[in-house]
Design a protein around this motif. Structure first.
Motif, PDB file in Angstrom:
ATOM      1  N   LYS A 196     -41.828  -3.095   3.051  1.00  0.00           N
ATOM      2  CA  LYS A 196     -40.546  -2.765   3.667  1.00  0.00           C
ATOM      3  C   LYS A 196     -39.757  -4.026   3.984  1.00  0.00           C
ATOM      4  N   SER A 197     -40.434  -5.054   4.449  1.00  0.00           N
ATOM      5  CA  SER A 197     -39.771  -6.317   4.770  1.00  0.00           C
ATOM      6  C   SER A 197     -39.119  -6.918   3.533  1.00  0.00           C
ATOM      7  N   GLU A 198     -39.829  -6.882   2.423  1.00  0.00           N
ATOM      8  CA  GLU A 198     -39.268  -7.425   1.181  1.00  0.00           C
ATOM      9  C   GLU A 198     -38.045  -6.647   0.739  1.00  0.00           C
ATOM     10  N   GLU A 199     -38.116  -5.341   0.857  1.00  0.00           N
ATOM     11  CA  GLU A 199     -36.974  -4.511   0.446  1.00  0.00           C
ATOM     12  C   GLU A 199     -35.755  -4.808   1.315  1.00  0.00           C
ATOM     13  N   ILE A 200     -35.958  -4.931   2.617  1.00  0.00           N
ATOM     14  CA  ILE A 200     -34.833  -5.237   3.523  1.00  0.00           C
ATOM     15  C   ILE A 200     -34.269  -6.619   3.207  1.00  0.00           C
ATOM     16  N   MET A 201     -35.149  -7.570   2.934  1.00  0.00           N
ATOM     17  CA  MET A 201     -34.687  -8.920   2.649  1.00  0.00           C
ATOM     18  C   MET A 201     -33.866  -8.962   1.365  1.00  0.00           C
ATOM     19  N   ARG A 202     -34.316  -8.247   0.350  1.00  0.00           N
ATOM     20  CA  ARG A 202     -33.538  -8.193  -0.900  1.00  0.00           C
ATOM     21  C   ARG A 202     -32.180  -7.548  -0.660  1.00  0.00           C
ATOM     22  N   ARG A 203     -32.169  -6.504   0.159  1.00  0.00           N
ATOM     23  CA  ARG A 203     -30.887  -5.849   0.475  1.00  0.00           C
ATOM     24  C   ARG A 203     -29.980  -6.805   1.239  1.00  0.00           C
ATOM     25  N   ALA A 204     -30.558  -7.545   2.168  1.00  0.00           N
ATOM     26  CA  ALA A 204     -29.764  -8.503   2.934  1.00  0.00           C
ATOM     27  C   ALA A 204     -29.170  -9.575   2.038  1.00  0.00           C
ATOM     28  N   GLN A 205     -29.948 -10.038   1.065  1.00  0.00           N
ATOM     29  CA  GLN A 205     -29.480 -11.113   0.200  1.00  0.00           C
ATOM     30  C   GLN A 205     -28.351 -10.689  -0.723  1.00  0.00           C
ATOM     31  N   ARG A 206     -28.088  -9.402  -0.800  1.00  0.00           N
ATOM     32  CA  ARG A 206     -26.945  -8.939  -1.596  1.00  0.00           C
ATOM     33  C   ARG A 206     -25.642  -9.003  -0.800  1.00  0.00           C
ATOM     34  N   GLN A 207     -25.738  -9.293   0.492  1.00  0.00           N
ATOM     35  CA  GLN A 207     -24.535  -9.370   1.318  1.00  0.00           C
ATOM     36  C   GLN A 207     -23.788 -10.679   1.058  1.00  0.00           C
ATOM     37  N   PRO A 208     -22.457 -10.678   1.260  1.00  0.00           N
ATOM     38  CA  PRO A 208     -21.659 -11.883   0.980  1.00  0.00           C
ATOM     39  C   PRO A 208     -21.730 -12.890   2.125  1.00  0.00           C
ATOM     40  N   GLY A 209     -22.576 -13.863   2.000  1.00  0.00           N
ATOM     41  CA  GLY A 209     -22.639 -14.897   3.010  1.00  0.00           C
ATOM     42  C   GLY A 209     -23.871 -14.817   3.881  1.00  0.00           C
ATOM     43  N   LEU A 210     -24.298 -15.975   4.363  1.00  0.00           N
ATOM     44  CA  LEU A 210     -25.537 -16.081   5.121  1.00  0.00           C
ATOM     45  C   LEU A 210     -25.475 -15.330   6.445  1.00  0.00           C
ATOM     46  N   LEU A 211     -24.345 -15.383   7.138  1.00  0.00           N
ATOM     47  CA  LEU A 211     -24.239 -14.672   8.411  1.00  0.00           C
ATOM     48  C   LEU A 211     -24.363 -13.171   8.206  1.00  0.00           C
ATOM     49  N   ALA A 212     -23.704 -12.646   7.189  1.00  0.00           N
ATOM     50  CA  ALA A 212     -23.809 -11.220   6.892  1.00  0.00           C
ATOM     51  C   ALA A 212     -25.247 -10.839   6.556  1.00  0.00           C
TER      52      ALA A 212
END
Length: 471
Positions: free
Chosen positions: A61-77
């Motif tokens: 689950k952590s990996e899936e959330i992290m991959r989803r997060a990395q699709r956001q535009p920018g590090l803060l997002a």
């Protein structure tokens, strides 16, 4: 380029005590990452097998959330997605695993205190610990001085770090120039990507693509400094070797092949995580990278531990020797203990040559002053005016001569919020501030304020003047 996500190898030693390592491994390797079998059942009489299953599910689950997060535009997002996921799930195994993932992002945005709260490795007394240096005829000396003396006749110096505690990178950064002056020629760091090493040499500055941890400003500064000082940068970590002996042996072989096989007169500085640098004993059920390196190269590296004698977010996680030493002394800089013959004290005599004590942190405007790297980087105040009423916002400073893809020299997040605002509106470990400070070397920088959607809301050029010297 997609980031290689370092998956963790986690050992649960007690219901509320996590001992963990970050290791980039393959999917097949990850399925064996809890094979040590020392996990404890929970307070609900859960069996070790059931607890292991929950941890593996949490890792997925952590990996899936992290991959989803990395699709956001920018590090803060990206960070905001990670923080929201952590806040929304109180399940114990998930928080234990995902807290480490979250801590990486917190270090990347400059929230070092938040990272320490999200994940840390407690340091109880263990059977192989040396007696406290306070019980013998040991004298405290500055760590940098002693390490340089110990390194004079060495072909290799191995420093370790705690990936979620960039404090453990600061001394290494500060020593790079002096080690270079002593004749060290090569610098290697964990999770630098082999395919990016040549691009780094040509470009002259690190980007987030260079390695997994280079997104964190002090890690980026470490690679940047090594590049500027003329070290040959070595990407040694085996990205697809799995975990345990396969990865450790491959990394050791790569260090030998890329450095000493090509130039027997070379001298090497290595930065690696945790027990990768231990020179004896069992590591992850087998041998460590340093132990393999000694066998392959016939070179005995100086092993400098920086991970065990540090301040934790919770004082009950500090090693008892650390607590006693800090009560007896009030050091202003990292230090070590030596005997009358200048032989260094080490917490783990069989594993490391010397153990570094880091002072307790002091803060200014919500940031630890150790980010100043021993006073070589100067504080530069930043306020909410840069954010143009777009909160939260992240203030980044990049060297004026480098591109927008460069790793920031430093970052801080500002967040002006109503104290009664819902949790979903809070970042930076649930607190907000209208001001902060960056720590920067003297020079010219480009400051940018970025909102939670990855948009630059303001930018300006600043010059950090050298500190005034006392008459």
């Amino acid at each position: 380029m997609k980031l290689r996500i370092p998956l963790l190898c986690l050992l649960l030693a007690a219901p509320l005590l996590a001992l963990a390592q970050n290791d980039p491994i393959t999917e097949a390797g990850r399925r064996g990452l809890l094979r040590r079998g020392q996990e404890s059942p929970t307070e609900h009489e859960m069996t070790p097998a059931e607890w292991r299953r929950l941890q593996l599910a949490a890792a997925d689950k952590s990996e899936e959330i992290m991959r989803r997060a990395q699709r956001q535009p920018g590090l803060l997002a990206q960070y905001m997605v990670m923080q929201a996921a952590y806040d929304d799930n109180n399940e114990r195994a998930f928080r234990l695993i995902f807290g480490q993932y979250l801590s990486w992002f917190q270090t990347w945005i400059g929230d070092y205190d938040g990272a320490a709260r999200s994940f840390s490795i407690a340091q109880p007394v263990q059977h192989d610990d040396a007696p406290s240096p306070l019980t013998g005829a040991w004298q405290a000396r500055p760590a940098d001085e002693v390490i340089l003396e110990l390194a004079k006749d060495r072909k290799a110096v191995f420093f370790n770090e705690a990936h979620s505690a960039p404090l453990t990178r600061t001394l290494t950064v500060q020593l790079l120039a002096r080690l270079r002056a002593e004749g060290f020629t090569h610098f290697a760091a964990e999770t630098l990507y082999v395919k990016e090493a040549e691009a780094l040499r040509k470009r002259g500055y690190p980007t987030a693509k260079v390695g997994f941890y280079t997104e964190e400003p002090i890690y980026g500064e470490m690679v940047w400094a090594a590049q500027k000082l003329g070290y040959t940068i070595v990407a040694y970590d085996a990205e697809d070797a799995g975990v345990g002996d396969a990865r450790e042996r491959a990394g050791a072989q790569a260090l030998y092949d890329q450095v000493f096989k090509r130039d027997p007169n070379a001298r090497l500085v290595v930065n690696a995580g945790f027990g990768h640098i231990q020179k004896a004993g069992v590591y992850l059920g087998g041998s460590s990278m340093a132990k393999f390196f000694k066998k392959i190269s016939n070179i005995d590296p100086l092993a400098v531990d920086q991970t065990m004698l540090i301040q934790h977010a919770r004082s009950d996680q500090d090693h008892p020797w650390y607590t006693a030493v800090m009560q007896a002394a009030h050091p202003a800089q990292p230090f070590v203990y030596v005997d009358a013959g200048n032989k260094p004290w080490t917490l783990k005599p069989e594993l490391y040559d010397v153990s570094v004590f880091f002072p307790r942190a002091t803060e200014s405007d919500g940031r630890p002053t150790w980010v100043g790297l021993g006073g070589t980087r100067l504080p530069y105040p930043v306020s909410s005016d840069l954010c143009r009423n777009q909160f939260p916002c992240m203030i980044e400073a990049r060297y004026a001569s480098e591109g927008e893809d460069a790793v920031a020299a430093d970052r801080a997040v500002l967040n002006v919020i109503d104290p009664n605002a819902p949790m979903s509106q809070r970042v930076l470990s649930n607190h907000g501030s209208a001001q902060s400070r960056l720590y920067l070397y003297p020079g010219n920088y480009r400051l940018s304020a970025v909102d939670g959607h990855g948009r630059t809301v303001s930018s300006q050029s600043v010059t950090i003047a050298p500190a005034a010297t006392k008459p």
